[in-house]
Every structure is written in structure tokens, then in C-alpha cells.
Enzyme design. Structure first.
Site, PDB file in Angstrom:
ATOM      1  N   HIS A 348       0.799  -1.236   0.000  1.00 29.75           N
ATOM      2  CA  HIS A 348       0.000   0.000   0.000  1.00 29.75           C
ATOM      3  C   HIS A 348       0.822   1.273   0.000  1.00 29.75           C
ATOM      4  O   HIS A 348       0.251   2.361   0.154  1.00 29.75           O
ATOM      5  CB  HIS A 348      -0.911   0.050   1.228  1.00 29.75           C
ATOM      6  CG  HIS A 348      -1.986  -0.977   1.256  1.00 29.75           C
ATOM      7  ND1 HIS A 348      -3.233  -0.779   0.713  1.00 29.75           N
ATOM      8  CD2 HIS A 348      -2.002  -2.224   1.751  1.00 29.75           C
ATOM      9  CE1 HIS A 348      -3.976  -1.861   0.896  1.00 29.75           C
ATOM     10  NE2 HIS A 348      -3.244  -2.753   1.527  1.00 29.75           N
ATOM     11  N   LYS A 527      -8.081  13.826   4.647  1.00 26.22           N
ATOM     12  CA  LYS A 527      -7.168  12.683   4.611  1.00 26.22           C
ATOM     13  C   LYS A 527      -6.136  12.897   5.706  1.00 26.22           C
ATOM     14  O   LYS A 527      -6.088  13.981   6.308  1.00 26.22           O
ATOM     15  CB  LYS A 527      -6.464  12.573   3.253  1.00 26.22           C
ATOM     16  CG  LYS A 527      -5.921  13.922   2.735  1.00 26.22           C
ATOM     17  CD  LYS A 527      -5.327  13.816   1.344  1.00 26.22           C
ATOM     18  CE  LYS A 527      -6.322  13.872   0.209  1.00 26.22           C
ATOM     19  NZ  LYS A 527      -6.534  12.626  -0.495  1.00 26.22           N
ATOM     20  N   ARG A 528      -5.302  11.882   6.005  1.00 28.16           N
ATOM     21  CA  ARG A 528      -4.233  12.097   6.970  1.00 28.16           C
ATOM     22  C   ARG A 528      -3.384  13.300   6.544  1.00 28.16           C
ATOM     23  O   ARG A 528      -3.223  13.574   5.348  1.00 28.16           O
ATOM     24  CB  ARG A 528      -3.349  10.842   7.060  1.00 28.16           C
ATOM     25  CG  ARG A 528      -4.005   9.703   7.808  1.00 28.16           C
ATOM     26  CD  ARG A 528      -4.300  10.108   9.242  1.00 28.16           C
ATOM     27  NE  ARG A 528      -3.092  10.136  10.015  1.00 28.16           N
ATOM     28  CZ  ARG A 528      -2.782   9.299  10.998  1.00 28.16           C
ATOM     29  NH1 ARG A 528      -3.646   8.358  11.355  1.00 28.16           N
ATOM     30  NH2 ARG A 528      -1.658   9.392  11.648  1.00 28.16           N
ATOM     31  N   LYS A 533       0.889  14.563   0.825  1.00 24.67           N
ATOM     32  CA  LYS A 533      -0.484  14.854   0.415  1.00 24.67           C
ATOM     33  C   LYS A 533      -0.690  16.346   0.162  1.00 24.67           C
ATOM     34  O   LYS A 533      -1.694  16.778  -0.375  1.00 24.67           O
ATOM     35  CB  LYS A 533      -1.469  14.341   1.459  1.00 24.67           C
ATOM     36  CG  LYS A 533      -1.434  12.798   1.602  1.00 24.67           C
ATOM     37  CD  LYS A 533      -2.381  12.304   2.671  1.00 24.67           C
ATOM     38  CE  LYS A 533      -2.246  10.832   2.981  1.00 24.67           C
ATOM     39  NZ  LYS A 533      -2.997   9.943   2.073  1.00 24.67           N
ATOM     40  N   THR A 635      -8.672   6.455  -1.873  1.00 25.26           N
ATOM     41  CA  THR A 635     -10.024   5.906  -2.003  1.00 25.26           C
ATOM     42  C   THR A 635     -11.037   7.029  -1.767  1.00 25.26           C
ATOM     43  O   THR A 635     -12.139   6.993  -2.317  1.00 25.26           O
ATOM     44  CB  THR A 635     -10.274   4.754  -0.994  1.00 25.26           C
ATOM     45  OG1 THR A 635      -9.784   5.159   0.284  1.00 25.26           O
ATOM     46  CG2 THR A 635      -9.575   3.492  -1.430  1.00 25.26           C
ATOM     47  N   LYS A 639     -14.742   8.276  -3.616  1.00 21.88           N
ATOM     48  CA  LYS A 639     -15.993   8.625  -2.926  1.00 21.88           C
ATOM     49  C   LYS A 639     -16.498   9.994  -3.382  1.00 21.88           C
ATOM     50  O   LYS A 639     -17.706  10.186  -3.570  1.00 21.88           O
ATOM     51  CB  LYS A 639     -15.778   8.622  -1.408  1.00 21.88           C
ATOM     52  CG  LYS A 639     -15.395   7.260  -0.861  1.00 21.88           C
ATOM     53  CD  LYS A 639     -14.845   7.306   0.562  1.00 21.88           C
ATOM     54  CE  LYS A 639     -14.157   5.992   0.916  1.00 21.88           C
ATOM     55  NZ  LYS A 639     -13.339   6.061   2.144  1.00 21.88           N
TER      56      LYS A 639
HETATM   57  C1  26V Z   1       2.513   4.926   6.744  1.00 17.18           C
HETATM   58  C2  26V Z   1       3.478   5.658   7.370  1.00 17.18           C
HETATM   59  C3  26V Z   1       4.026   5.164   8.636  1.00 17.18           C
HETATM   60  C4  26V Z   1       5.121   5.951   9.235  1.00 17.18           C
HETATM   61  C5  26V Z   1       5.701   7.085   8.472  1.00 17.18           C
HETATM   62  C6  26V Z   1       4.924   7.694   7.396  1.00 17.18           C
HETATM   63  C7  26V Z   1       3.901   6.845   6.787  1.00 17.18           C
HETATM   64  C8  26V Z   1       3.333   7.234   5.598  1.00 17.18           C
HETATM   65  C9  26V Z   1       2.359   6.486   4.996  1.00 17.18           C
HETATM   66  C10 26V Z   1       1.946   5.326   5.558  1.00 17.18           C
HETATM   67  C11 26V Z   1       0.899   4.578   4.838  1.00 17.18           C
HETATM   68  C12 26V Z   1       0.858   3.141   5.103  1.00 17.18           C
HETATM   69  C13 26V Z   1      -0.009   2.371   4.220  1.00 17.18           C
HETATM   70  C14 26V Z   1      -1.282   3.055   3.809  1.00 17.18           C
HETATM   71  O1  26V Z   1      -2.112   3.388   4.610  1.00 17.18           O
HETATM   72  N1  26V Z   1      -1.446   3.239   2.511  1.00 17.18           N
HETATM   73  C15 26V Z   1      -2.655   3.763   1.922  1.00 17.18           C
HETATM   74  O2  26V Z   1      -3.425   2.657   1.483  1.00 17.18           O
HETATM   75  C16 26V Z   1      -4.639   3.047   0.852  1.00 17.18           C
HETATM   76  C17 26V Z   1      -5.404   1.789   0.538  1.00 17.18           C
HETATM   77  O3  26V Z   1      -4.730   1.051  -0.431  1.00 17.18           O
HETATM   78  C18 26V Z   1      -4.339   3.870  -0.377  1.00 17.18           C
HETATM   79  O4  26V Z   1      -5.548   4.285  -0.963  1.00 17.18           O
HETATM   80  C19 26V Z   1      -3.492   5.093  -0.011  1.00 17.18           C
HETATM   81  O5  26V Z   1      -3.100   5.780  -1.185  1.00 17.18           O
HETATM   82  C20 26V Z   1      -2.257   4.654   0.758  1.00 17.18           C
HETATM   83  O6  26V Z   1      -1.542   5.769   1.255  1.00 17.18           O
END
Ligand code: 26V
Length: 800
Positions: A348, A527-528, A533, A635, A639
Site C-alpha cells: 500500500h 485525509k491524513r 499529500k 479511495t 468517494k
Molecule cells: C505509513 C506511514 C508510517 C510511518 C511514516 C509515514 C507513513 C506514511 C504512509 C503510511 C501509509 C501506510 C499504508 C497506507 O495506509 N497506505 C494507503 O493505502 C490506501 C489503501 O490502499 C491507499 O488508498 C493510499 O493511497 C495509501 O496511502
């Protein structure tokens, strides 16, 4: 079920399940009574689905995820069971405010963002498609933290959803497994025996997941951690009460919080314990179910498909190998082959800081047998592929992505662009060794929650125009397309959006004390909060627009309400500075008499699934502005499009596919492509050049540096300004001018209301492909090799 039947059931539960006199019942009691009455309708199809799966010996899907961001469940169940009208009327008959009853339910926030919400949409679609499936995760006592703002700054508080009874779960005290940690591995007669030094119990809690029209229900099984022994009575009797309770505390810690802070060694250890705890319990449960039905463990992949949602459950791979090899006595190579024919892995993110690595030392200490197996899996991979340069163990750490890849039948990305980048970047070498393993599965969202339930106005219009049936066949929305050229349809579409916006304006007025004009453009970024982003680029555009409005107050500006929502990770300082900046800009802009109603900034705290359900139906414009190549899919973008909000966005993640489907003329594209972005980072002083070329950007950054939004503290946003000028890895400056110009193009179309409405309606009409039903059908065919179980209307309930 009629209104009167439902009302009678509510009264029965209120009195006999909860012991409440209707004369003294509070909203919470009524909400629980309604939940129980609705839950009773789920139980039969749930049993029937389980029986049908056993009797047909169907292959099952297991979705392992450390996150399930499911939100509220009551409305979802009501909608899926077709009880909407009965529930409204029953509440009215009991003199209850239906809306108040529904919104009393706390959100189950067992996830951070997109990844967890995707898992929840997938559960909904698996049930709707009658695919036998279980979701497995952790029953966190505290979900994602509660966010509030103090003087503009994010403050986090523990979330406490289990402080009240959970209406939807069934505790399964009989389904418990002992999960070991630490200890030693004994080699005996060529066999390894792990003697864990400590253990906890994983206890199952089941939530039924009902599909569309109640035809099928699957199970979300969440594990809670308990001590293996009751508290220490001897110690207790000596008066050392705290020490006596210590084992219970230590065990409970494992399922206490979602994503413990992993900046300390203790935090990292806890996170790895969580991962093993839930992966091991799930594997044990899967094998128990399999061996209760089948004798030959070698045929596991014929009856079981396991999907790993990112690498968080990756330790399930070595655990499965361990059980097949150490406990079932299969040869190591055969154990690995069976495990990797059963397991699949979804990636992801490509962000290097988000790719999981565990220190070899911690892994060996906590899971000594698994660390040894990981080394053997690594050797096996090298031996069988001749890919000797490649290893899952690198510089003292285990790379969980590589490990998951080696042990997977299929590995997938979540949008076409992202999957292509996986093949080109992080998994290039592994892709060369296994050219058919990586496949794409573009994400989707459930239309039941994200259109039918959250936007009754629009779903009513859709049904009146094309009839029912689109709810589980979303591509039928395409039949709306010819209606878009009908002025009558456009007027009704516009009226629905206007009503949704008026409703949101009321809420913003009540909750935030900000008055916003429902005829202004509602421009939404939810979003986060993360640098990639680029909420910072959005707020810089707000500053530039505000500056321009003050310069030319006489111009006929298109009024806008800029809406933000999202949380920053508690340790992510830059993201927190961006939050504070948005709030500071809101304070200045919203109280500027020269601006009036023409620009407002609204940032409601504690964005969650329920807030998304409120904001998305009322949005005019969807902000999807990540640095190209960084957002795996998105996602939220789907929406918004589905609910008739065109996108302003970059060619990133699923935006690419959204634009292809809705048409380039119905999407506001700007910015560098992923390839151009990579090249731009190599240009010396790319940010400085971009700032020099854009007076608007230069001015906006100057405002940050001058303290325009931090009166009395001009240095507050120095750091953000420094990032922009000197460390602009996410290319905010390089894309700013194109973004700012595209926003003016947005204004121009919005001014032509009819053209705007046509564009919005085409977004709805052409978003049918983004249903998670389509995504799940595709996983079923291309990854899991499962087919839906045939169920006629009501058949499931009658099945024995
Ligand atoms: C995790 C972390 C953890 C620590 C540091 C920074 C950081 C940055 C991003 C993440 C994301 C982890 C995985 C995630 O949530 N990915 C999201 O998955 C969604 C479902 O597939 C997708 O629509 C999003 O684009 C994607 O960011």
C-alpha cells in the site's frame, strides 16, 4: 419487518436485555435496543452462510489486517437489511429523534486511514458477493486517538469506544489460543522445538458483517489479549495488589492501542508483539477450521487463500511455515511451497519510511524460531531462483516487504500507476525473478455506505432515474450519462447537492460557530496530514487567494469554503505545524471584514469515517493533490467522484484511472507527472526557481515568514518556510503555479453553474467502476481462485 414489529422488538430488548423502563430510557438505551433488534435479523443469514460454506466445502478467504476502520455499524446494517423506513417509523412512533439515535453510536476507529478503511469496504463487498470470508484483526481497547485543537495545535486524547457495551460483537471465550513469545529453540532428532518463555491468550470476538439485502454474512474476528493465568492470589494476599495484577496488565497491553508509538525500543517491541499475536492466533484458527474439515494439510491452498493487508501481518508467513514444518512434520521446502501457494500480499505504499523493517536482534529475541526460519526462507529463495544478490535480511534488519514477496502466490499494488512503480522501483529485482507474481488490483469503495447510506438525496435521484439494482451493480450508474444532457435532470442533481450543502452549513454553524454560504463552492481536502499529500500547497493557495482578494476587493470573486479534515501522527512535527498553520490562517481569513463571505476556512477537529459521510455528499470540489508517485491509490478520491464532486488533482494513484473514466474534461488536472517529479528533484534549487517564477507563491511564503498568521510570533512558520525554500522534497513549490492557475480554471467553470452541474453529474455517472465489488471480484478471480456461493433471494436464510 414492519414498523410495529420493530418497535415491539425495541421495547422487548430495552426491557428484557437491558432492564430499562421505557419511561427512563436515554438515547443510548434506545440505540442499543434498536441495534439488538436489527442484530437479531443478521444472526440467521450469518448461521446459514456458515452452514452453506461447510456443506459446500467452499474455499475460504482470510483477510488479515491490523486495521479495520469500520465506523458506525447500525445504519449500515439497517441499510443492508432494507429496514430504513421501518426503523425511521419505529423511532417516530416511540417519539425518538432517528438522527440522534444513529449518531449516538461511537465510530469503531480501528485504523489510521485508507488502508484500514479499504479493509472495511472489502468486508462489505465479500459479504455482498457471498464469498466465504473472515476478516482477522485486533480488538483494540483504544482506537485512533481523538483529536482536538488548542490554540490551533493538535492535541491527542485516548479514544475510548469500548467504555460502553459494543452492540455488534459476540465474545467467544471458548475460542482462545495461547500465543508464545521469547524463549529458546531446542534441536531434537533433527526437529526444532520452540519453548516460549512467556505466553498470552488470544480470545476471539466476532462481529457479523452483513452483505447487501442480507443474503450473506461473513465474520470479522478480532483478537483480545488476556493473561494465561488468573491474577496471582498469593501475592494479592500479601497485600501487593499491584504486583498481583501485573500479568493481566502485561497481557492486556498487547491489544490496548492501535499503532503504539514506535519511536522507542519498548514501542517497537510492543508493535511486533501485536503483529505476531494476531498473525499467530489467526493462522492457528485457520488451520483448526481446515483440519476439522480436511485430512490432507498439503491441499491447504485448494481450500484457503490468505491475504496480507500490507506487511503488518507478514510474520504469518514464517508462522505458517513453522506449523507445517515443525508441527505437521512436512519437509521444509514443501512447507514453504504450501505456505506460499496460500499467502498473498498487498503493498500500500512505496514511501521508504513506511516500509517495515524489524531489527534482527529484536526478532531473534522475541521470536527465536521465526528468525531462524526467515534465514532459511531467504536461503531457499536464493537457492530456487538463483537470485543470490537478493535478501530479505539486510544490514541487521528483516525487510518485511521482501519476506512477504518471497512467501506469496501473488503480490499486488492498489492502482495501475502504483503497481507499475512497484515493478520499477522497490520490487524490481523480485519482479524480474518472478515476472507473473505482481498484479494490479485498483482499489474500490462500497457503494452501500458511500452513496446509498451517506447521500439519500442523490441515491433517491439515481433510483428514480435508472431504477434500483445499481447498489450491487454500480456500473449501472453509466445509464445516468444520457440524462446529464437533460436540463430537468441537471436541475434535480443541483438541488440535491444544494440541500446537502445547506445541511452541512447548518452543522458547521452549530459545531464550529462559523457561518458559511451554501451557495459558495465547497472545496474539500480530507485525509491524513502528510507532506506528500500537500495540505501545505492547499493552504498556500488559500493565502495567495486571500492576498489577491484584499488587493482587489472589487473583483467578482467566486466564493469558496475551504474545508480541511485529518489527523497528524502524534510524533510527526511538520504535519502538526501544517495543522496549526491551517487553523491560524482560518482565524485571520474568517474574521477579515475585507473578505466577508467570499473565503472561509473550516477545519472541524477529529475527522473520522462518520465525518467523511457528512462532508463528501456536500462537496463541490475534491482535492487530490499529492506529489505524483507518492499516493498509492487513494479511495477518498473515488468517494468524491461518486458523490458528484469533480477532482482537482495530479496524475497520482487512482486519480489516473478516475480521470480516464470520468473523462479529461470532467477533471481538473495539473502538475508534474511521477517521472517529471523524479527528474525535477535533480534540478539544483528547483524550489528557488519556482518561487522566483511565481509572485503569488513568493508572496504567500513571505506572509509565513512575516508572521501574518502568527501575530507576535513571526518565527512560528519559519521552519515550514525553510522546508519550502530548501528541502522541498514533495515539490510544493514546483507544482504551485500550475495548481493556483488550475484553481482559477475551477472558478471559471463554477461560475457557469450549468456546466459545473453537468461535470459533477458525469462524475457520478462514470464512477461505477470504482465499486469495491469490482475490486473483490477481481481479487477472487485473479488472486484467490474463489467463486461466490450461489444464493437466491432469501435462500441463505432457508439453507440448512
Ligand atoms: C505509513 C506511514 C508510517 C510511518 C511514516 C509515514 C507513513 C506514511 C504512509 C503510511 C501509509 C501506510 C499504508 C497506507 O495506509 N497506505 C494507503 O493505502 C490506501 C489503501 O490502499 C491507499 O488508498 C493510499 O493511497 C495509501 O496511502
Amino acid at each position: 419487518m414492519t414498523r410495529d414489529e420493530l418497535k415491539a422488538e425495541m421495547l422487548r430488548h430495552l426491557q428484557y436485555s437491558f432492564g430499562k423502563d421505557p419511561a427512563h430510557a436515554q438515547v443510548r438505551d434506545w440505540r442499543m435496543a434498536l441495534s439488538m433488534a436489527v442484530r437479531d435479523r443478521i444472526v440467521e443469514p450469518w448461521f446459514a452462510a456458515t452452514r452453506a460454506t461447510y456443506s459446500g466445502q467452499h474455499k475460504r478467504v482470510y483477510y488479515l489486517s491490523l486495521e479495520f476502520l469500520i465506523g458506525r455499524l447500525l445504519e449500515d446494517a439497517i441499510v443492508n437489511l432494507g429496514l430504513g423506513q421501518a426503523a425511521r417509523e419505529a423511532c417516530a412512533a416511540l417519539d425518538l429523534d432517528f438522527e440522534a439515535v444513529m449518531t449516538d453510536e461511537p465510530d469503531a476507529a480501528l485504523g489510521n486511514g485508507g488502508l484500514g478503511r479499504l479493509a472495511a469496504c472489502f468486508l462489505d463487498s465479500l459479504s455482498t458477493l457471498s464469498i466465504p470470508a473472515h476478516g482477522y484483526g485486533i480488538r483494540y481497547e483504544h482506537g485512533l486517538f481523538k483529536q482536538s485543537f488548542h490554540e490551533g495545535r493538535q492535541v491527542e486524547q485516548a479514544e475510548d469506544w469500548l467504555n460502553q457495551p459494543h452492540a455488534w460483537e459476540f465474545e467467544r471465550a471458548e475460542s482462545s489460543y495461547e500465543i508464545g513469545f521469547w524463549g529458546e529453540v531446542e534441536e531434537k532428532d533433527g526437529r526444532a522445538i520452540w519453548h516460549p518463555g512467556d505466553a498470552v491468550l488470544a480470545r476471539a470476538y466476532d462481529t457479523p458483517v452483513i452483505g447487501w439485502q442480507g443474503r450473506w454474512a461473513n465474520t470479522l474476528r478480532l483478537w483480545g489479549a488476556k493473561p494465561t493465568k488468573l491474577f496471582d492470589l498469593a501475592r494479592f494476599n500479601t497485600g501487593d495488589f499491584t504486583a498481583a495484577a501485573q500479568p493481566e496488565e502485561a497481557a492486556r497491553t498487547i491489544s490496548r492501542v492501535l499503532y503504539p508509538d514506535d519511536t522507542t525500543d519498548a514501542g517497537r517491541e510492543l508493535r511486533l508483539k501485536q503483529e505476531y499475536f494476531f498473525a499467530a492466533a489467526s493462522i492457528r484458527d485457520i488451520l483448526r477450521r481446515y483440519t476439522s474439515e480436511y485430512d490432507d494439510i498439503r491441499r491447504l491452498p485448494h481450500k484457503v487463500a490468505i491475504q496480507l493487508n500490507d506487511t503488518h501481518p507478514a510474520i504469518a508467513g514464517p508462522e505458517l511455515v513453522r506449523i507445517l514444518h515443525d508441527e505437521h512434520g512436512l519437509a521444509f521446502d514443501e512447507a514453504v511451497q504450501i505456505a506460499s501457494a496460500t499467502l498473498n500480499y498487498t503493498n500500500h505504499t512505496l514511501l521508504p519510511e513506511a516500509l517495515e523493517r524489524w531489527s534482527e536482534g529484536l526478532m531473534r529475541h522475541l521470536l527465536p524460531r521465526h528468525m531462524r526460519l526467515i534465514e532459511q526462507i531467504d536461503d531457499w529463495h536464493a537457492r530456487t531462483t538463483k537470485g543470490r544478490t537478493l535478501s530479505a535480511i539486510d544490514q541487521g534488519s528483516v525487510k518485511m516487504g521482501e519476506l512477504s514477496f518471497m512467501l506469496a502466490n501473488r503480490v499486488n499494488g492498489v492502482s495501475a500507476l502504483h503497481t507499475g512503480l512497484m515493478k520499477k522501483t522497490v520490487f524490481a529485482e523480485l519482479d524480474r525473478l518472478h515476472p507473473d507474481r505482481i498484479v494490479n488490483q485498483t482499489n474500490g469503495v462500497t457503494p452501500r455506505r458511500w452513496l446509498l447510506a451517506c447521500n439519500p438525496g442523490l441515491s433517491g435521484l439515481v433510483t428514480e432515474t435508472i431504477g434500483t439494482g445499481w447498489e450491487d451493480d454500480l456500473e449501472r450508474l453509466g445509464q445516468l450519462d444520457p440524462h446529464v444532457s437533460d436540463a430537468g435532470f441537471r436541475a434535480r442533481f443541483a438541488a440535491v447537492k444544494r440541500a446537502n450543502k445547506a445541511h452541512l452549513s447548518d452543522w458547521i454553524g452549530r459545531e464550529m460557530g462559523i457561518s458559511v454560504d451554501p451557495d459558495a463552492m465547497f472545496d474539500v481536502q480530507i485525509k491524513r496530514i502528510h507532506e506528500y499529500k500537500r495540505q501545505l500547497m492547499n493552504v498556500l493557495d488559500v493565502i495567495a487567494t486571500w492576498h489577491a482578494m484584499r488587493g482587489e476587493p472589487g473583483l467578482d470573486w467566486v466564493p469558496r469554503v475551504k474545508i480541511f479534515g485529518g489527523k497528524a501522527a502524534p510524533g510527526y512535527q511538520t504535519a502538526k505545524e501544517i495543522i496549526r498553520l491551517i487553523n491560524d490562517v482560518a482565524t485571520v481569513v474568517n474574521s477579515d471584514p475585507a473578505i466577508g463571505d467570499r473565503l472561509k476556512v473550516v477545519y472541524p477537529p477529529n475527522y473520522n469515517v462518520s465525518m467523511a459521510e457528512r462532508l463528501i455528499p456536500a462537496a463541490d470540489l475534491s482535492e487530490q493533490i499529492s506529489t505524483a508517485g507518492k499516493e498509492a491509490s487513494g479511495t477518498g478520491n473515488m468517494k468524491f467522484a461518486l458523490n458528484g464532486a469533480p477532482t482537482i488533482g495530479t496524475l497520482d494513484g487512482a486519480n489516473v484511472e478516475i480521470r480516464e473514466r470520468v473523462g479529461a474534461g470532467n477533471f481538473f488536472l495539473f502538475g508534474l507527472t511521477a517521472e517529471e517529479a523524479m527528474a525535477r528533484r535533480e534540478v539544483p534549487d528547483h524550489a528557488g526557481r519556482a518561487i522566483a517564477a511565481s509572485p503569488e507563491l513568493a508572496q504567500a511564503i513571505a506572509h509565513l515568514e512575516r508572521g501574518t498568521f502568527s501575530p507576535g510570533e513571526p518565527d512560528r512558520y519559519r521552519h515550514l518556510a525553510q522546508i519550502l525554500r530548501h528541502h522541498d522534497y514533495f515539490l510544493v513549490c514546483s507544482d504551485f503555479a500550475a495548481y493556483h492557475a488550475k484553481q482559477r480554471a475551477v472558478d471559471a467553470v463554477f461560475r457557469d453553474r450549468d456546466a459545473w452541474v453537468a461535470m459533477a453529474a458525469r462524475n457520478t455517472a462514470r464512477s461505477g467502476w470504482f465499486s469495491s465489488d469490482r475490486t473483490i471480484r477481481s481479487y477472487a478471480a485473479e488472486i484467490w481462485d474463489v467463486t461466490p456461493v450461489e444464493v437466491g433471494p432469501g435462500a441463505c436464510v432457508l439453507a440448512s
